[in-house]
Design an enzyme around this catalytic site. Structure first.
Site, short mmCIF file in Angstrom:
data_model
loop_
_atom_site.label_atom_id
_atom_site.label_comp_id
_atom_site.label_asym_id
_atom_site.label_seq_id
_atom_site.Cartn_x
_atom_site.Cartn_y
_atom_site.Cartn_z
N PRO A 101 0.83 -1.21 0.00
CA PRO A 101 0.00 0.00 0.00
C PRO A 101 0.87 1.26 0.00
CG PRO A 101 -0.71 -1.54 1.71
CD PRO A 101 0.58 -2.07 1.16
N VAL A 102 0.44 2.26 -0.78
CA VAL A 102 1.21 3.51 -0.91
C VAL A 102 0.87 4.46 0.23
CG1 VAL A 102 1.57 5.52 -2.42
CG2 VAL A 102 1.32 3.25 -3.41
N ALA A 104 1.46 4.45 3.33
CA ALA A 104 0.88 3.75 4.47
C ALA A 104 1.93 3.37 5.51
CB ALA A 104 0.15 2.50 3.99
N GLY A 105 3.16 3.87 5.34
CA GLY A 105 4.20 3.55 6.32
C GLY A 105 4.83 2.19 6.09
N ALA A 110 10.57 3.06 -1.15
CA ALA A 110 11.91 2.48 -1.09
C ALA A 110 11.94 1.13 -1.79
CB ALA A 110 12.35 2.32 0.37
N ALA A 111 10.89 0.33 -1.63
CA ALA A 111 10.86 -1.00 -2.25
C ALA A 111 10.83 -0.88 -3.77
CB ALA A 111 9.66 -1.80 -1.74
N ASP A 152 14.39 3.25 5.63
CA ASP A 152 13.55 2.48 4.70
C ASP A 152 14.40 1.77 3.64
OD1 ASP A 152 11.42 3.55 6.07
OD2 ASP A 152 10.29 4.10 4.29
O1 PMV Z 1 6.20 6.40 6.59
P1 PMV Z 1 7.42 5.61 6.28
O2 PMV Z 1 7.26 4.17 6.27
O3 PMV Z 1 8.13 6.12 5.07
O4 PMV Z 1 8.40 5.81 7.50
C1 PMV Z 1 8.96 7.02 7.76
C2 PMV Z 1 9.80 6.94 8.97
C3 PMV Z 1 10.16 8.29 9.51
O5 PMV Z 1 11.00 8.06 10.63
C4 PMV Z 1 8.94 9.04 9.95
C5 PMV Z 1 10.92 9.11 8.47
C6 PMV Z 1 12.31 8.60 8.16
O6 PMV Z 1 12.85 9.05 7.13
O7 PMV Z 1 12.88 7.81 8.91
#
Ligand code: PMV
Length: 324
Positions: A101-102, A104-105, A110-111, A152
């Site tokens: 999922p985009v 969505a953390g 990165a993948a 990531d």
């Molecule tokens: O939302 P994501 O999965 O890209 O995670 C970001 C993590 C943070 O710590 C909020 C940002 C980062 O660059 O580490």
């Protein structure tokens, strides 16, 4: 020439998001249940140098030259051409698909970058080592949000649980973690897209207006991460739930939780999860809950009843199956 493909897993941050942008450590693990895939095929009938990019999931179908400046797919391709010294590649088609999922953390950006970098560099006859793959993906991450920590691209490249820390100006510390006692995590999507850049900018504003308070919050998170690392490496899984809860409280104080994330966390705990926290940028995106394997089903049902739009069950272990 046969098609060349590469894939890369999603990821979750177990502990330490946001504080990691400010030089504190964090722990992230790959999620093999979702992945991005890139396939490169030669197009012998097209003119040399022609690079066609297809990403049907997001409606992209364009020649490299027609992608707007700053487009992350185009940037990943350009990074590879520069790194391999191939100015004019043979005509090719790059097709990208992803089940991650985009916004969505789950590390979808990165993948996708890592899959493109691996597939394309291999296709060009110049496969890049992991360290370089991760470094190029980091450059693309900067387009998603200006100040990525680099966690990531690291976890997605190495496909192993990692302890990560970047102190300004220095090479990041990336240590793979031993996981003697595997543990189960339910990942629950709020269904609310939340671009990392927005959440990171929100924390930055908070830190600028009250640096003392935010530095203290980040220090508290660093301590949680240190304790979590010890617990994971000692196989003391039972200690992790309370640490997750404490990390969630710190993230609430940073202003990156939301009503939806908090309700999912409550529902998971009430159904037997030993701890729960938001994962990634927050404000939407995903919640993660630590469960004993036998509680995975009741906790999943409770999360669904509380509004989770998608659930992924994953086991954190020391090794992931090879995804290439
Ligand atoms: O939302 P994501 O999965 O890209 O995670 C970001 C993590 C943070 O710590 C909020 C940002 C980062 O660059 O580490």
């Amino acid at each position: 020439m046969p098609a060349i493909s590469a894939s890369a897993p999603g990821k979750i941050i177990l502990f330490g998001e946001h504080a990691v942008v400010y030089g504190r450590p964090a722990i992230a693990v790959p999620v093999a249940q979702v992945r991005a895939k890139a396939i490169v095929t030669a197009e012998p009938r097209a003119a040399p140098g022609n690079v066609r990019i297809q990403a049907p999931d997001i409606g992209v179908e364009a020649d490299l030259g027609d992608l707007p400046a700053g487009d992350p797919l185009g940037e990943a391709v350009r990074q590879v051409l520069a790194a391999t010294g191939v100015a004019r590649p043979p005509a090719l088609r790059l097709r990208i698909t992803s089940t991650i999922p985009v916004a969505a953390g789950l590390g979808s950006g990165a993948a996708v970058s890592v899959a493109i970098i691996r597939a394309l560099s291999t296709f060009l006859g110049k496969p890049l080592p992991d360290k370089r793959v991760s470094a190029l993906a980091f450059e693309v991450e900067k387009l998603h949000h200006g100040t990525p920590s680099g966690i990531d691209n690291s976890v997605v490249t190495y496909k192993l649980p990692v302890y990560f820390q970047r102190v300004a100006g220095d090479e990041p510390v990336i240590e793979t973690l031993q996981v003697p006692a595997p543990f189960t995590v339910v990942i629950a999507d709020t269904g609310i897209p939340s671009p990392t850049a927005v959440a990171v900018a929100g924390v930055r504003r908070g830190w600028q207006s009250d640096p003392v308070r935010f530095e203290r919050l980040f220090d508290g998170v660093a301590e949680i991460v240190a304790n979590a690392r010890r617990a994971i490496e000692d196989g003391r899984v039972e200690a992790l739930g309370a640490l997750m809860d404490a990390n969630h409280v710190a993230l609430q104080a940073m202003g990156v939780s939301s009503g939806e994330l908090d309700s999912l966390a409550e529902a998971a705990r009430a159904a037997g999860a030993s701890g729960a926290k938001l994962s990634g940028g927050g404000r939407g995106g995903n919640l993660i809950a630590l469960v004993a394997p036998e509680d995975a089903r009741p906790v999943s049902l409770a999360l669904e009843a509380a509004g989770a739009k998608q659930l992924i069950l994953t086991t954190v272990a020391g090794h992931q199956p090879d995804s290439r």
